[in-house]
Design a protein around this motif. Structure first.
Motif, PDB file in Angstrom:
ATOM      1  N   GLN A   1     -12.531  31.065   5.241  1.00 49.32           N
ATOM      2  CA  GLN A   1     -11.528  31.768   6.040  1.00 49.32           C
ATOM      3  C   GLN A   1     -11.922  31.762   7.514  1.00 49.32           C
ATOM      4  O   GLN A   1     -11.084  31.550   8.392  1.00 49.32           O
ATOM      5  CB  GLN A   1     -11.336  33.202   5.540  1.00 49.32           C
ATOM      6  CG  GLN A   1     -10.217  33.945   6.243  1.00 49.32           C
ATOM      7  CD  GLN A   1      -8.863  33.259   6.073  1.00 49.32           C
ATOM      8  OE1 GLN A   1      -8.490  32.851   4.984  1.00 49.32           O
ATOM      9  NE2 GLN A   1      -8.143  33.117   7.178  1.00 49.32           N
ATOM     10  N   GLU A   2     -13.208  31.985   7.791  1.00 51.03           N
ATOM     11  CA  GLU A   2     -13.692  31.964   9.175  1.00 51.03           C
ATOM     12  C   GLU A   2     -13.475  30.586   9.790  1.00 51.03           C
ATOM     13  O   GLU A   2     -13.064  30.462  10.949  1.00 51.03           O
ATOM     14  CB  GLU A   2     -15.174  32.338   9.216  1.00 51.03           C
ATOM     15  CG  GLU A   2     -15.739  32.393  10.624  1.00 51.03           C
ATOM     16  CD  GLU A   2     -17.225  32.745  10.656  1.00 51.03           C
ATOM     17  OE1 GLU A   2     -17.859  32.380  11.651  1.00 51.03           O
ATOM     18  OE2 GLU A   2     -17.711  33.367   9.701  1.00 51.03           O
ATOM     19  N   LEU A   3     -13.719  29.550   9.023  1.00 53.30           N
ATOM     20  CA  LEU A   3     -13.504  28.182   9.500  1.00 53.30           C
ATOM     21  C   LEU A   3     -12.029  27.949   9.818  1.00 53.30           C
ATOM     22  O   LEU A   3     -11.699  27.383  10.868  1.00 53.30           O
ATOM     23  CB  LEU A   3     -13.987  27.197   8.435  1.00 53.30           C
ATOM     24  CG  LEU A   3     -14.215  25.762   8.835  1.00 53.30           C
ATOM     25  CD1 LEU A   3     -15.229  25.662   9.963  1.00 53.30           C
ATOM     26  CD2 LEU A   3     -14.682  24.961   7.638  1.00 53.30           C
ATOM     27  N   LYS A   4     -11.133  28.420   8.954  1.00 51.81           N
ATOM     28  CA  LYS A   4      -9.687  28.307   9.209  1.00 51.81           C
ATOM     29  C   LYS A   4      -9.302  29.054  10.481  1.00 51.81           C
ATOM     30  O   LYS A   4      -8.535  28.554  11.296  1.00 51.81           O
ATOM     31  CB  LYS A   4      -8.887  28.892   8.035  1.00 51.81           C
ATOM     32  CG  LYS A   4      -8.670  27.974   6.894  1.00 51.81           C
ATOM     33  CD  LYS A   4      -7.784  28.686   5.869  1.00 51.81           C
ATOM     34  CE  LYS A   4      -7.539  27.841   4.664  1.00 51.81           C
ATOM     35  NZ  LYS A   4      -6.725  28.552   3.669  1.00 51.81           N
ATOM     36  N   ASP A   5      -9.844  30.259  10.636  1.00 48.51           N
ATOM     37  CA  ASP A   5      -9.543  31.070  11.822  1.00 48.51           C
ATOM     38  C   ASP A   5     -10.018  30.370  13.094  1.00 48.51           C
ATOM     39  O   ASP A   5      -9.317  30.365  14.104  1.00 48.51           O
ATOM     40  CB  ASP A   5     -10.179  32.460  11.716  1.00 48.51           C
ATOM     41  CG  ASP A   5      -9.565  33.307  10.606  1.00 48.51           C
ATOM     42  OD1 ASP A   5      -8.471  32.949  10.108  1.00 48.51           O
ATOM     43  OD2 ASP A   5     -10.197  34.316  10.227  1.00 48.51           O
ATOM     44  N   ARG A   6     -11.221  29.788  13.030  1.00 48.58           N
ATOM     45  CA  ARG A   6     -11.748  29.075  14.199  1.00 48.58           C
ATOM     46  C   ARG A   6     -10.835  27.909  14.573  1.00 48.58           C
ATOM     47  O   ARG A   6     -10.601  27.648  15.746  1.00 48.58           O
ATOM     48  CB  ARG A   6     -13.148  28.532  13.915  1.00 48.58           C
ATOM     49  CG  ARG A   6     -14.235  29.526  14.059  1.00 48.58           C
ATOM     50  CD  ARG A   6     -15.562  28.832  13.909  1.00 48.58           C
ATOM     51  NE  ARG A   6     -16.649  29.774  13.975  1.00 48.58           N
ATOM     52  CZ  ARG A   6     -17.917  29.437  13.824  1.00 48.58           C
ATOM     53  NH1 ARG A   6     -18.237  28.191  13.583  1.00 48.58           N
ATOM     54  NH2 ARG A   6     -18.846  30.345  13.905  1.00 48.58           N
ATOM     55  N   ARG A   7     -10.399  27.186  13.586  1.00 44.55           N
ATOM     56  CA  ARG A   7      -9.542  26.030  13.850  1.00 44.55           C
ATOM     57  C   ARG A   7      -8.206  26.453  14.455  1.00 44.55           C
ATOM     58  O   ARG A   7      -7.613  25.708  15.218  1.00 44.55           O
ATOM     59  CB  ARG A   7      -9.326  25.235  12.567  1.00 44.55           C
ATOM     60  CG  ARG A   7     -10.557  24.461  12.163  1.00 44.55           C
ATOM     61  CD  ARG A   7     -10.302  23.532  11.001  1.00 44.55           C
ATOM     62  NE  ARG A   7     -11.510  22.815  10.677  1.00 44.55           N
ATOM     63  CZ  ARG A   7     -12.001  22.681   9.461  1.00 44.55           C
ATOM     64  NH1 ARG A   7     -11.374  23.224   8.444  1.00 44.55           N
ATOM     65  NH2 ARG A   7     -13.103  22.018   9.250  1.00 44.55           N
TER      66      ARG A   7
END
Length: 196
Positions: A133-139
Motif C-alpha cells: 500500500q505504501e508503494l502504491k501511495d508513493r507512486r
C-alpha cells in the motif's frame, strides 16, 4: 488341469475387476472426491504397504488422495509424512504437480501448522500488505524536497529520460531530466530542487 484353468480364469477376473476399480478411482480423484478414492482402493491398498517410491499407480493414487484429504482437513503433519512418496501417474498426476505439492506443504506447515506460526504468517502478510500500500501511495504522489533518488523513482515521476551528473570536491550533484521541461536536482542523492 481343470483346477489350474480355474485359477487362471479367477486371476483374470480379479485383474479385470481391479482395472475397473482403478479407473473408477481415477474418476473420483479427478472429481476431487478423495475420501471415496480411499474407500474404493482401500481393500487392495493401505498406507502401511506404501513405504517407498516404487509404488504402483493404484498405490500412488491412494497416496495422493490421502495427502490431499489430510491437507484439506488441515492435518499437515500427517500429509507431510507421505509427500515424498508421491510419484507421477499417467493422465492423473504430473511431475510438475508433485513438485508444486512438495513445495507447498512445508510452507503451509510453517504458516498454519500451529497457532503461533499462523499468527506469525498473518503478521507477515499484514506487513507485506502495508508495504504494498505504501508503494502504491508513493507512486501516486508527486515528489518533494528531501526525497531520495529511490523515492523519486518510485513516485509518479518515475525514471527520468536523462541524468546529468556533476562531481566536485563537495559531493555529487545530479539533474534528472523529464518530459515537459521538468527537472529534479539532487545533492548527494537527496532532492534539493524541483523545476516543473
Amino acid at each position: 488341469m481343470a483346477n489350474s484353468e480355474s485359477t487362471i480364469v479367477n486371476e483374470e477376473a480379479k485383474a479385470a475387476t481391479k482395472t475397473v476399480d482403478y479407473n473408477h478411482a481415477v474418476e473420483l480423484y479427478k472429481a476431487k472426491r478423495y475420501e471415496e478414492v480411499l474407500s474404493s482402493l482401500g481393500s487392495s491398498v493401505s498406507l502401511n504397504s506404501i513405504n517407498s517410491t516404487d509404488s504402483n499407480d493404484e498405490e500412488s493414487l491412494y497416496l495422493i488422495s490421502y495427502v490431499k484429504l489430510k491437507a484439506f482437513d488441515s492435518n499437515y503433519d500427517e500429509a507431510l509424512k507421505y509427500v515424498n512418496f508421491l510419484r507421477p501417474i499417467d493422465n492423473v498426476l504430473t511431475p510438475d504437480e508433485i513438485l508444486e505439492i512438495m513445495d507447498a506443504y512445508p510452507i503451509l506447515q510453517a504458516a498454519v501448522g500451529s497457532t503461533l506460526a499462523g499468527e506469525q504468517y498473518n503478521a507477515q502478510q499484514q506487513q507485506h500488505d502495508a508495504q504494498q500500500q505504501e508503494l502504491k501511495d508513493r507512486r501516486a504522489r508527486g515528489i518533494v524536497i528531501g526525497m531520495s533518488t529511490d523515492d523519486v523513482l518510485l513516485s509518479s515521476w518515475g525514471k527520468p529520460k536523462d541524468i546529468n551528473k556533476t562531481t566536485t570536491k563537495y559531493g555529487v550533484s545530479e539533474q534528472w531530466v523529464y518530459d515537459d521541461n521538468r527537472y529534479v536536482y539532487f545533492d548527494d542523492g537527496i532532492v534539493t530542487a524541483i523545476h516543473e
